[in-house]
Design a protein around this motif. Sequence first.
Motif, PDB file in Angstrom:
ATOM      1  N   ALA A   4       8.183  -1.453   5.700  1.00  0.00           N
ATOM      2  CA  ALA A   4       7.783   0.443   5.931  1.00  0.00           C
ATOM      3  C   ALA A   4       8.439   1.373   6.016  1.00  0.00           C
ATOM      4  O   ALA A   4       9.588   1.213   6.483  1.00  0.00           O
ATOM      5  CB  ALA A   4       6.840   1.005   7.133  1.00  0.00           C
ATOM      6  N   ASN A   5       8.351   1.780   4.394  1.00  0.00           N
ATOM      7  CA  ASN A   5       9.791   2.669   4.149  1.00  0.00           C
ATOM      8  C   ASN A   5       9.044   4.170   3.955  1.00  0.00           C
ATOM      9  O   ASN A   5       8.386   4.309   3.414  1.00  0.00           O
ATOM     10  CB  ASN A   5      10.286   2.860   3.063  1.00  0.00           C
ATOM     11  N   VAL A   6       9.487   5.259   4.788  1.00  0.00           N
ATOM     12  CA  VAL A   6       8.716   6.673   4.212  1.00  0.00           C
ATOM     13  C   VAL A   6      10.424   7.461   4.092  1.00  0.00           C
ATOM     14  O   VAL A   6      10.706   7.796   4.183  1.00  0.00           O
ATOM     15  CB  VAL A   6       7.950   7.349   5.899  1.00  0.00           C
ATOM     16  N   PHE A   7       9.547   8.506   2.806  1.00  0.00           N
ATOM     17  CA  PHE A   7      10.463   9.136   2.320  1.00  0.00           C
ATOM     18  C   PHE A   7      10.462  10.956   2.744  1.00  0.00           C
ATOM     19  O   PHE A   7       8.475  10.776   2.128  1.00  0.00           O
ATOM     20  CB  PHE A   7      10.004   8.875   0.808  1.00  0.00           C
ATOM     21  N   PHE A   8      11.397  10.972   2.781  1.00  0.00           N
ATOM     22  CA  PHE A   8      10.995  12.559   2.901  1.00  0.00           C
ATOM     23  C   PHE A   8      12.125  12.914   1.781  1.00  0.00           C
ATOM     24  O   PHE A   8      12.888  12.931   2.255  1.00  0.00           O
ATOM     25  CB  PHE A   8      11.055  13.177   4.191  1.00  0.00           C
ATOM     26  N   PRO A   9      11.750  14.303   1.416  1.00  0.00           N
ATOM     27  CA  PRO A   9      10.715  15.104   0.847  1.00  0.00           C
ATOM     28  C   PRO A   9       9.807  14.806  -0.018  1.00  0.00           C
ATOM     29  O   PRO A   9       8.716  15.700  -0.211  1.00  0.00           O
ATOM     30  CB  PRO A   9      11.062  16.356   0.439  1.00  0.00           C
ATOM     31  N   GLU A  10       9.588  13.759  -0.087  1.00  0.00           N
ATOM     32  CA  GLU A  10       8.827  12.906  -1.422  1.00  0.00           C
ATOM     33  C   GLU A  10       7.223  12.867  -0.835  1.00  0.00           C
ATOM     34  O   GLU A  10       6.021  13.262  -1.076  1.00  0.00           O
ATOM     35  CB  GLU A  10       8.726  11.602  -1.490  1.00  0.00           C
ATOM     36  N   GLY A  11       7.135  12.476   0.836  1.00  0.00           N
ATOM     37  CA  GLY A  11       5.698  13.045   1.639  1.00  0.00           C
ATOM     38  C   GLY A  11       4.922  11.404   0.827  1.00  0.00           C
ATOM     39  O   GLY A  11       4.119  11.687   1.224  1.00  0.00           O
ATOM     40  N   TYR A  12       5.588  10.569   0.711  1.00  0.00           N
ATOM     41  CA  TYR A  12       5.034   9.548   1.026  1.00  0.00           C
ATOM     42  C   TYR A  12       5.566   7.673   1.801  1.00  0.00           C
ATOM     43  O   TYR A  12       6.387   8.106   1.586  1.00  0.00           O
ATOM     44  CB  TYR A  12       4.408   8.444  -0.794  1.00  0.00           C
TER      45      TYR A  12
ATOM     46  N   ILE B 129       0.447  -1.057   0.535  1.00  0.00           N
ATOM     47  CA  ILE B 129      -0.059  -0.526   0.407  1.00  0.00           C
ATOM     48  C   ILE B 129       0.778   1.426  -0.215  1.00  0.00           C
ATOM     49  O   ILE B 129       1.962   1.189   1.144  1.00  0.00           O
ATOM     50  CB  ILE B 129      -0.782   0.348   0.943  1.00  0.00           C
ATOM     51  N   GLN B 130       0.524   2.179  -0.642  1.00  0.00           N
ATOM     52  CA  GLN B 130       1.354   3.361  -1.196  1.00  0.00           C
ATOM     53  C   GLN B 130       0.036   4.707  -0.458  1.00  0.00           C
ATOM     54  O   GLN B 130      -0.644   4.521  -0.978  1.00  0.00           O
ATOM     55  CB  GLN B 130       1.876   3.863  -1.977  1.00  0.00           C
ATOM     56  N   LEU B 131       0.610   5.405   0.949  1.00  0.00           N
ATOM     57  CA  LEU B 131       0.366   6.328   1.649  1.00  0.00           C
ATOM     58  C   LEU B 131       0.887   7.978   1.409  1.00  0.00           C
ATOM     59  O   LEU B 131       2.721   7.915   0.962  1.00  0.00           O
ATOM     60  CB  LEU B 131       0.173   5.870   2.519  1.00  0.00           C
ATOM     61  N   ASN B 132       0.236   8.282   0.972  1.00  0.00           N
ATOM     62  CA  ASN B 132       0.411  10.233   0.717  1.00  0.00           C
ATOM     63  C   ASN B 132       0.448  10.257   2.457  1.00  0.00           C
ATOM     64  O   ASN B 132      -0.698  10.217   3.149  1.00  0.00           O
ATOM     65  CB  ASN B 132      -0.323  10.895  -0.027  1.00  0.00           C
ATOM     66  N   ILE B 133       1.626  11.226   2.697  1.00  0.00           N
ATOM     67  CA  ILE B 133       1.866  11.752   4.234  1.00  0.00           C
ATOM     68  C   ILE B 133       1.816  12.874   4.328  1.00  0.00           C
ATOM     69  O   ILE B 133       2.663  13.920   3.379  1.00  0.00           O
ATOM     70  CB  ILE B 133       3.192  10.556   4.871  1.00  0.00           C
ATOM     71  N   LEU B 134       0.866  13.636   4.670  1.00  0.00           N
ATOM     72  CA  LEU B 134       1.032  14.674   4.991  1.00  0.00           C
ATOM     73  C   LEU B 134       1.056  15.621   6.610  1.00  0.00           C
ATOM     74  O   LEU B 134       1.710  14.717   7.682  1.00  0.00           O
ATOM     75  CB  LEU B 134      -1.103  15.503   5.333  1.00  0.00           C
ATOM     76  N   GLY B 135       2.079  16.507   6.341  1.00  0.00           N
ATOM     77  CA  GLY B 135       2.303  17.710   7.149  1.00  0.00           C
ATOM     78  C   GLY B 135       3.732  17.109   7.577  1.00  0.00           C
ATOM     79  O   GLY B 135       4.162  17.560   8.663  1.00  0.00           O
TER      80      GLY B 135
ATOM     81  N   THR C 238       8.286  17.546   7.235  1.00  0.00           N
ATOM     82  CA  THR C 238       8.831  19.104   7.926  1.00  0.00           C
ATOM     83  C   THR C 238       9.901  18.494   7.815  1.00  0.00           C
ATOM     84  O   THR C 238      10.902  19.446   7.338  1.00  0.00           O
ATOM     85  CB  THR C 238       8.603  19.580   8.301  1.00  0.00           C
ATOM     86  N   CYS C 239      10.369  17.846   7.742  1.00  0.00           N
ATOM     87  CA  CYS C 239      11.891  17.228   8.124  1.00  0.00           C
ATOM     88  C   CYS C 239      12.117  15.147   8.158  1.00  0.00           C
ATOM     89  O   CYS C 239      10.975  14.696   8.484  1.00  0.00           O
ATOM     90  CB  CYS C 239      12.159  17.940   9.488  1.00  0.00           C
ATOM     91  N   THR C 240      13.478  14.852   7.753  1.00  0.00           N
ATOM     92  CA  THR C 240      13.862  13.331   7.750  1.00  0.00           C
ATOM     93  C   THR C 240      12.440  12.585   9.936  1.00  0.00           C
ATOM     94  O   THR C 240      12.508  11.407   9.178  1.00  0.00           O
ATOM     95  CB  THR C 240      14.797  12.898   8.127  1.00  0.00           C
TER      96      THR C 240
END
Length: 433
Positions: free
Chosen positions: A34-42, A5-11, A13-15
């Motif tokens: 689970a892998n979260v990518f900043f600044p891509e936001g997902y 599942i891919q989630l758009n993560i909102l809010g 501001t940093c790693t």
Amino acid sequence: MKKTIQLNILGMTCTHCALTVEKALKDVAGVDKANVFFPEGYAEVEVADEVADSVLTAAVVKSGYGAQVAKVDADLHDRSTRVDAPAAEKLHVIVLGSGSGAFAAAIRCVDGGARVTMIEKGTLGGTCVNIGCVPSKIMIRAAQLAHWQRAHPFQGLGHCEPTVERVALVAQQQQRVDELRNEKYVNVLASHPEITLLQGTARFADAHTIVVRTDDGKEQSVRGDRILISVGAHPLVPRIHGLDQTPYWTSTEALVAEEIPRHLVVLGASVVAVELAQAFRRLGAEVTILARSTLLSREDPALGAGLQTVFAEEGIRVLQQTVPESVHHNNGQFEIQIDSERLRADQLLVATGRQPNTQDLGLEFLGVVTNEFGAILVDYHMRTSVSHIFAAGDCTTHPQFVYVAAAGGTRAAVNMLGGDAALDLSAMPSVVF
């Protein structure tokens, strides 16, 4: 069976935000990766088939962020894109201020589909990066290293009196301030074209309209559906006879002063006062602290007592239960009259607290309730007494910490967009450097 599942993560501001969301997702039963990518936001989440999408989004929301399901696929390669509404149809949020609370709210709002107008009358970035946390901690660290040269505890290593070139220290300090302001605020703003920055002084014309006055006297009106007040605070100067006619310092001037005074008197005994008092002492100044009650009087009494002992060892004079009767400045010297004596000093630092920057906004005409100091009263959802107006940060009655402001701004944004996020301050970490 597994699914991705891919989630758009909102809010985010940093790693660190990304790491927080990642941990929240990994704690969900049935999540393998689970892998979260900043600044891509997902985020990409590998999860058991039986785990509902709502469980994942709820975990993200509980961690203080927002989430939208972007795509479900057994072999996910490409992110889906969200089609935004036309600008005229978007909720318009006005944000007063540009500090951590303001930026956290603005980013969350545009991530949620709103458009934002940010209004700032001074330097972009607020207190922490410009005149608070960043420059003060750099100065305190430099002072600690100077102190260690004199008084480190290791046998076999010599001690020496450090050479302090204050001009060079300030230049390096302010260079780092500029770098972090650009990295955390200027560049972030440039990467979010949905946020419009207006430079000028703001005041309410009515409950939905802000008038912005620029330095050249021109005015323009901006109307918003929701408004966030995050205008910060400024040093509070007590009423002492003669003080306002002297060139005293607040923490703002002290942090960029290019000379170390021979004798510095510090008026105040809370965190900012004691941090800067010790830093100036370690950089070579004689220091006297005038405490209205005791050192760190709002904290556990043992902390103040221990600090009193340390300060005595380092040669800092502390006069407790002492408030000046008058202050004068003659021939380059401060004369400070107290009960028992008249103190003379090269410089006086006034560090007696901070006052919200709410005086000229016109809140009293809107029914926005403040306390006797001008701090805005908000509920757990950051809402003021006017339902569509929210507030966060140092201009509220909340503790004046950068992470409180950012948390408040994030939750205000969620609620301005129709969500239900509360700020729980029952456990509050703090540090004295």
